[in-house]
Each structure stands twice: as structure tokens, then as C-alpha cells.
Design an enzyme around this catalytic site. Structure first.
Site, short mmCIF file in Angstrom:
data_model
loop_
_atom_site.label_atom_id
_atom_site.label_comp_id
_atom_site.label_asym_id
_atom_site.label_seq_id
_atom_site.Cartn_x
_atom_site.Cartn_y
_atom_site.Cartn_z
N CYS A 26 6.37 -51.80 -9.85
CA CYS A 26 7.42 -50.86 -9.39
C CYS A 26 7.02 -49.46 -9.85
O CYS A 26 5.86 -49.24 -10.24
CB CYS A 26 8.80 -51.28 -9.88
SG CYS A 26 9.00 -51.34 -11.66
N ASN A 29 8.11 -49.40 -14.18
CA ASN A 29 7.79 -50.62 -14.96
C ASN A 29 8.75 -50.81 -16.13
O ASN A 29 8.38 -51.32 -17.18
CB ASN A 29 6.33 -50.60 -15.46
CG ASN A 29 5.85 -51.94 -16.04
OD1 ASN A 29 5.07 -51.96 -16.99
ND2 ASN A 29 6.31 -53.05 -15.52
N CYS A 31 12.37 -51.41 -15.03
CA CYS A 31 13.55 -52.08 -14.43
C CYS A 31 13.12 -53.27 -13.56
O CYS A 31 13.19 -54.42 -13.99
CB CYS A 31 14.39 -51.10 -13.61
SG CYS A 31 15.15 -49.79 -14.61
N ARG A 32 12.69 -52.98 -12.33
CA ARG A 32 12.49 -54.07 -11.36
C ARG A 32 11.32 -54.99 -11.71
O ARG A 32 11.47 -56.22 -11.71
CB ARG A 32 12.30 -53.49 -9.95
CG ARG A 32 13.55 -52.84 -9.41
CD ARG A 32 13.25 -51.97 -8.20
NE ARG A 32 12.45 -50.80 -8.55
CZ ARG A 32 11.95 -49.93 -7.68
NH1 ARG A 32 12.17 -50.12 -6.39
NH2 ARG A 32 11.26 -48.90 -8.09
N SER A 33 10.14 -54.42 -11.97
CA SER A 33 8.97 -55.32 -12.13
C SER A 33 9.00 -56.14 -13.43
O SER A 33 8.64 -57.32 -13.38
CB SER A 33 7.65 -54.56 -11.96
OG SER A 33 7.47 -53.57 -12.92
N ASP A 144 15.78 -49.39 -6.07
CA ASP A 144 15.60 -48.86 -7.43
C ASP A 144 16.97 -48.71 -8.10
O ASP A 144 17.82 -47.98 -7.60
CB ASP A 144 14.91 -47.50 -7.30
CG ASP A 144 14.57 -46.89 -8.65
OD1 ASP A 144 15.07 -47.39 -9.68
OD2 ASP A 144 13.82 -45.90 -8.66
P1 4NP Z 1 11.72 -49.16 -11.90
O1 4NP Z 1 12.89 -48.07 -12.05
O2 4NP Z 1 10.69 -48.54 -10.97
O3 4NP Z 1 12.42 -50.32 -11.28
O4 4NP Z 1 11.19 -49.41 -13.28
C1 4NP Z 1 12.63 -46.76 -12.47
C2 4NP Z 1 12.52 -46.49 -13.82
C3 4NP Z 1 12.30 -45.19 -14.26
C4 4NP Z 1 12.18 -44.19 -13.34
C5 4NP Z 1 12.28 -44.45 -11.98
C6 4NP Z 1 12.51 -45.75 -11.55
N1 4NP Z 1 11.98 -42.86 -13.78
O5 4NP Z 1 11.97 -41.95 -12.93
O6 4NP Z 1 11.83 -42.63 -14.99
#
Ligand code: 4NP
Length: 175
Positions: A26, A29, A31-33, A144
Site C-alpha cells: 500500500c 505500509n 494500515c492496509r498492507s 485508504d
Molecule cells: P496505508 O495508509 O497506505 O494503508 O498504510 C496510509 C498511511 C499513511 C499515509 C497514507 C496512507 N500517509 O500519508 O502518511
């Protein structure tokens, strides 16, 4: 080739392998992955195939390298029995050698992966997470949750549980 045909080709190529190495990707790295990694690991353990599977996750971004998953994701996952202890890392070109199947959460992650894939065979390892989620699903990506409330995290876990279950059932050893 349609997404479903491509997914089927990947299944046919992998399902008889001794080892199956899966990388979820994702943006952050956190939240989702890492949640997908925890969910699939739990399903694989439950099926008694833990020694067959290598499961990891990485981000296309570099904002959170070394961090544990987002606290909110860890809390929602823990309520469903998943412990998320992954440490954030950025995806690299060498991941295309180390993994058989690379699963981005959305189209933007997929584009970034295609940019670093070293050759066409590597690109064929990429299958979006939504392709594993039930056909009736109205989601063509895993949204997201970072700027969302609790429902965003619950939705991610619902989609990941469905998709990881289908992924596992598609690739498990025949009984
Ligand atoms: P992820 O979510 O891609 O599911 O881990 C996010 C976590 C952090 C950020 C964006 C999306 N960020 O912009 O810091």
C-alpha cells in the site's frame, strides 16, 4: 486480458508450488498492507500451511519506515484477533525476485509498482487486492482509511478478510 483472466493465470502458475511468497503493498505500509499480512497469516496458520507461505508487506512511500502499524489499525485488528507487529519498509525492485505474487491495494500503488518492476515477467506478478475480493463487491480497490474514522478501518478489514480467504482457497494444497 481481463483482470479475472490474469488472476486465474497467476493461480494456475502458483497453486502446485512448494512455497508461495506473497507481498502486500500500500502507500504507507502502516494500515492496509500490514493488516492484509496479518489476516492472511492467520488464515494460513488456521489451514495448517504456515510453513508453505512467506507473507510480507511494504509501502510505496517512505514516510513511516521502521514504524509499527497505525495504532487505529492495530486496535481494530486486535478486536478481530489479529496482532499486527510488522515494521514499515519501502518496496524495492528486489522484491520482484523475492516474491511470486505482489498485491497492491489500489490503482496508485499498482502504478508505482509497475514503475519499479524490472521486466514484464515481474509485472505479471502484480494482482490488485480487489481482484481477490468477492465478485459481488462494489469495491474496485481497498479504500485508504488513513483520513477516515472507525468505519474506514472496519471496511478495510472486512474486504481483506474476504479477499485473503479467497486467495488462500485458490492456492491451498488440495486435500
Ligand atoms: P496505508 O495508509 O497506505 O494503508 O498504510 C496510509 C498511511 C499513511 C499515509 C497514507 C496512507 N500517509 O500519508 O502518511
Amino acid at each position: 486480458m481481463s483482470d479475472q483472466n490474469h488472476r486465474q493465470q497467476v493461480i494456475d502458475r502458483l497453486k502446485d508450488k512448494e512455497k508461495i511468497k506473497v507481498l502486500f503493498v500500500c502507500l504507507g505500509n502502516i494500515c492496509r498492507s500490514p493488516a492484509a499480512e496479518g489476516v492472511l497469516r492467520s488464515i494460513v496458520d488456521g489451514g495448517g500451511e504456515s510453513s508453505r507461505w512467506v507473507i510480507d508487506s511494504a509501502g510505496t512511500g517512505r514516510y513511516h519506515i521502521g514504524d509499527l502499524p497505525d495504532k487505529r489499525m492495530r486496535v481494530h485488528a486486535a478486536r478481530r484477533g489479529y496482532t499486527l507487529d510488522h515494521r514499515c519498509r519501502q518496496v524495492t525492485e528486489s522484491d520482484f525476485d523475492r516474491f511470486d505474487l505482489i498485491i497492491p491495494m489500489d490503482a496508485s500503488n499498482e502504478q508505482n509498482l509497475r514503475r519499479i518492476a524490472p521486466d514484464p515477467d515481474s509485472e505479471r506478478k502484480i494482482v490488485q487486492m480487489a481482484a481477490w475480493v468477492g465478485l459481488a463487491s462494489r469495491y474496485d480497490h481497498i479504500p485508504d482509511p488513513y483520513y477516515e474514522g472507525a468505519e474506514g478501518f472496519e471496511l478495510v478489514l472486512d474486504l481483506l478478510e474476504d479477499g485473503c480467504r479467497n486467495l488462500y482457497e485458490s492456492l491451498r494444497k488440495p486435500i
